[in-house]
Design a protein around this motif. Sequence first.
Motif, PDB file in Angstrom:
ATOM      1  N   ASN A 141       0.797  -1.208   0.161  1.00 28.32           N
ATOM      2  CA  ASN A 141      -0.080   0.158  -0.139  1.00 28.32           C
ATOM      3  C   ASN A 141       0.864   1.175  -0.048  1.00 28.32           C
ATOM      4  N   PRO A 142       0.980   1.848  -1.365  1.00 25.38           N
ATOM      5  CA  PRO A 142       2.006   2.991  -1.357  1.00 25.38           C
ATOM      6  C   PRO A 142       1.612   4.258  -0.405  1.00 25.38           C
ATOM      7  N   LYS A 143       2.595   4.787   0.287  1.00 19.54           N
ATOM      8  CA  LYS A 143       2.127   5.810   1.256  1.00 19.54           C
ATOM      9  C   LYS A 143       1.940   7.059   0.933  1.00 19.54           C
ATOM     10  N   PHE A 144       1.898   7.691  -0.390  1.00 18.84           N
ATOM     11  CA  PHE A 144       1.558   8.864  -0.731  1.00 18.84           C
ATOM     12  C   PHE A 144       0.082   8.816  -0.865  1.00 18.84           C
ATOM     13  N   SER A 145      -0.657   7.630  -0.982  1.00 20.56           N
ATOM     14  CA  SER A 145      -1.946   7.537  -0.713  1.00 20.56           C
ATOM     15  C   SER A 145      -2.618   7.862   0.521  1.00 20.56           C
ATOM     16  N   GLU A 146      -1.962   7.448   1.808  1.00 21.90           N
ATOM     17  CA  GLU A 146      -2.115   7.655   2.922  1.00 21.90           C
ATOM     18  C   GLU A 146      -1.894   9.158   3.310  1.00 21.90           C
ATOM     19  N   ASP A 147      -0.921   9.829   2.816  1.00 20.47           N
ATOM     20  CA  ASP A 147      -0.822  11.064   3.137  1.00 20.47           C
ATOM     21  C   ASP A 147      -1.899  12.112   2.593  1.00 20.47           C
ATOM     22  N   LEU A 148      -2.519  11.685   1.152  1.00 27.05           N
ATOM     23  CA  LEU A 148      -3.563  12.437   0.637  1.00 27.05           C
ATOM     24  C   LEU A 148      -4.689  12.142   1.535  1.00 27.05           C
ATOM     25  N   ALA A 149      -4.869  11.081   1.962  1.00 27.64           N
ATOM     26  CA  ALA A 149      -6.143  10.795   2.878  1.00 27.64           C
ATOM     27  C   ALA A 149      -6.244  11.351   4.001  1.00 27.64           C
ATOM     28  N   ARG A 150      -4.738  11.627   4.621  1.00 28.63           N
ATOM     29  CA  ARG A 150      -4.868  12.404   5.729  1.00 28.63           C
ATOM     30  C   ARG A 150      -5.013  13.833   5.722  1.00 28.63           C
ATOM     31  N   LEU A 151      -5.146  14.349   4.547  1.00 31.39           N
ATOM     32  CA  LEU A 151      -5.199  15.935   4.381  1.00 31.39           C
ATOM     33  C   LEU A 151      -6.562  16.227   5.218  1.00 31.39           C
ATOM     34  N   PRO A 152      -6.531  17.110   6.228  1.00 30.86           N
ATOM     35  CA  PRO A 152      -7.758  17.576   7.053  1.00 30.86           C
ATOM     36  C   PRO A 152      -8.621  17.984   6.294  1.00 30.86           C
ATOM     37  N   GLY A 153      -8.773  18.499   5.119  1.00 29.67           N
ATOM     38  CA  GLY A 153      -9.852  18.949   4.417  1.00 29.67           C
ATOM     39  C   GLY A 153     -10.659  17.532   4.007  1.00 29.67           C
ATOM     40  N   PHE A 154      -9.773  16.464   3.846  1.00 26.79           N
ATOM     41  CA  PHE A 154     -10.592  15.033   3.609  1.00 26.79           C
ATOM     42  C   PHE A 154     -10.966  14.298   4.639  1.00 26.79           C
ATOM     43  N   ALA A 155      -9.819  14.028   5.747  1.00 24.71           N
ATOM     44  CA  ALA A 155      -9.930  13.259   6.824  1.00 24.71           C
ATOM     45  C   ALA A 155     -11.152  14.048   7.789  1.00 24.71           C
ATOM     46  N   GLY A 156     -11.236  15.487   7.658  1.00 23.56           N
ATOM     47  CA  GLY A 156     -12.387  15.970   8.779  1.00 23.56           C
ATOM     48  C   GLY A 156     -13.779  15.976   7.913  1.00 23.56           C
ATOM     49  N   LEU A 157     -13.789  15.684   6.877  1.00 25.69           N
ATOM     50  CA  LEU A 157     -15.258  15.687   6.073  1.00 25.69           C
ATOM     51  C   LEU A 157     -16.344  14.881   6.821  1.00 25.69           C
ATOM     52  N   HIS A 158     -17.204  15.734   7.356  1.00 27.86           N
ATOM     53  CA  HIS A 158     -18.503  15.318   8.130  1.00 27.86           C
ATOM     54  C   HIS A 158     -19.458  14.795   7.119  1.00 27.86           C
ATOM     55  N   PRO A 159     -20.269  13.756   7.222  1.00 25.99           N
ATOM     56  CA  PRO A 159     -20.991  13.460   6.378  1.00 25.99           C
ATOM     57  C   PRO A 159     -22.204  14.242   6.014  1.00 25.99           C
ATOM     58  N   LEU A 160     -22.196  15.036   7.019  1.00 26.62           N
ATOM     59  CA  LEU A 160     -23.715  16.123   6.918  1.00 26.62           C
ATOM     60  C   LEU A 160     -23.007  17.483   6.523  1.00 26.62           C
ATOM     61  N   LEU A 161     -21.671  17.709   6.173  1.00 26.69           N
ATOM     62  CA  LEU A 161     -21.322  18.875   5.944  1.00 26.69           C
ATOM     63  C   LEU A 161     -22.164  19.512   4.496  1.00 26.69           C
TER      64      LEU A 161
END
Length: 490
Positions: A81-101
């Motif tokens: 599992n390449p780590k750059f994908s993990e970096d991307l998914a950890r970006l707060p704009g994505f990681a903090g995405l609330h379903p009801l946003l």
Amino acid sequence: MRSIFEQSRAGRRGVAFPRLELPAEAWEVAVLPEGLRRAAPAELPEVAEVDVVRHFTRLSRLNFGVDVGTYPLGSCTMKYNPKFSEDLARLPGFAGLHPLLPQLRRGGLLAQGALQVLHDMDLLLCAITGMAAFTMQPLAGAHGELTGIMLMAAYHRDRGNAKSVVLVPDSAHGTNPASAAIAGYKVVPVPSRQGVMHPDDLKPLLNQSVAGMMMTNPNTLGLFEPHVKTIADLVHGVDGLMYYDGANLNAILGQVKPADLGFDIVHLNLHKTFGTPHGGGGPGSGPVGVVEKLVDFLPVSRVGRRADGTLFLDYDQPKSIGYIAPFYGNFGVILKAYAYILALGGPGLKRVAEHAVLNANYLRVRLSARWPLAVDTPCMHEVVLSAAESAQRHGVSALDVAKALIDFGFHPPTVYFPLIVKEALMVEPTETESKENLDELVAAMERIADLTESDPESLHAAPRTTPVGRLNEVEAARKPDLSYRGACFG
Ligand SMILES: *Cc1c(COP(=O)(O)O)cnc(C)c1O
């Protein structure tokens, strides 16, 4: 024969993964509003840092994963599992995405970026498979299968056709018949010859009650079904639909599109083919793609585009089969797979298939010197061996081989599957293992083959290097001991 990832690390030809160069603001974490913050510090146990570090380090070393060593678990496609994908998914704009946003707010774009990812991923998967549209909603491969069979049912219902049967080859993954049965169909098995289906065995089973056929190609023996086009024509001839179980897509990625083979419905396992982490029932994603005539039945929501260009989750789909999962599906998994596809690009995806097949055939040639092949032909991305002879002559079963491999530092292959092979050992190296890694695996397997002849008793005691030794598997399944002491420390 170095894997594509080895090559890129060594700076040679091959696929280079990007380094994420992001502005500092991208990592800024939103501060919780005053009213939502804790008034007093949480009451946590007082433990010295050294003990905490040792505790978690010890625990982490009890686990085996793709980051620890070769994990040749056939059918599961346990690739790196390449780590750059993990970096991307950890970006707060994505990681903090609330379903009801809110999907769109005056002056801001809020969830627009996430919706764009879902939208673009749909297009990418269509380009890869030849389908007309995808739903990103299903949360696993099996969930995708159920969704796909429900789409099949909705299509026939809409045309006023009463159909009751789904055909499933005898080599199929257990989730195939289970999905068809849960969707209300009678499952009729199709026998295979030399590991593949033959049109002559299919013909007697075909009539107007057949709603469709589920097929995995390459199948679970790692063999490409050579009669797939004829079979698809026959099934279409009785107004049935062809379902593609995409768990093995890594073998044909960028080489051939399931749509061109005659399939109407496809599920993909992003957590297998597209390199996102999985295992232990962890998060997966099983997007389902369909040809044009089935698009209206896809589950809600779907990403729609307004006249002003903004995206939204569209729930207004009158013919839809309805909800199968809430909100954005397993968004983090989809995002990582999206990054993986963009990083590799078309040529990179092609090379995934080439190297997956090359690696499996290397193992096929080396290992078949010690264990007979289930079917003696070149394979695709995985190879199935049989320990039946070893079990009969030396009392060393596929399970013994699997457990012994743990002591050599490897994850065992899949055993006793596919069901049509006695004492099956199903080995899938994936494209991310280098030749050096494969040689180490072969050396361990050869050592086990030697022990099978010289000291078979020793293999019955494996594994010896783990906190718990050989489990009584039946007892463990029926009466699981779920306490952490029972589970980890014997
Ligand atoms: C893994 C697998 C499935 C099921 O996928 P999950 O994501 O585990 O639910 C179905 N078919 C085949 C051939 C598989 O290998």
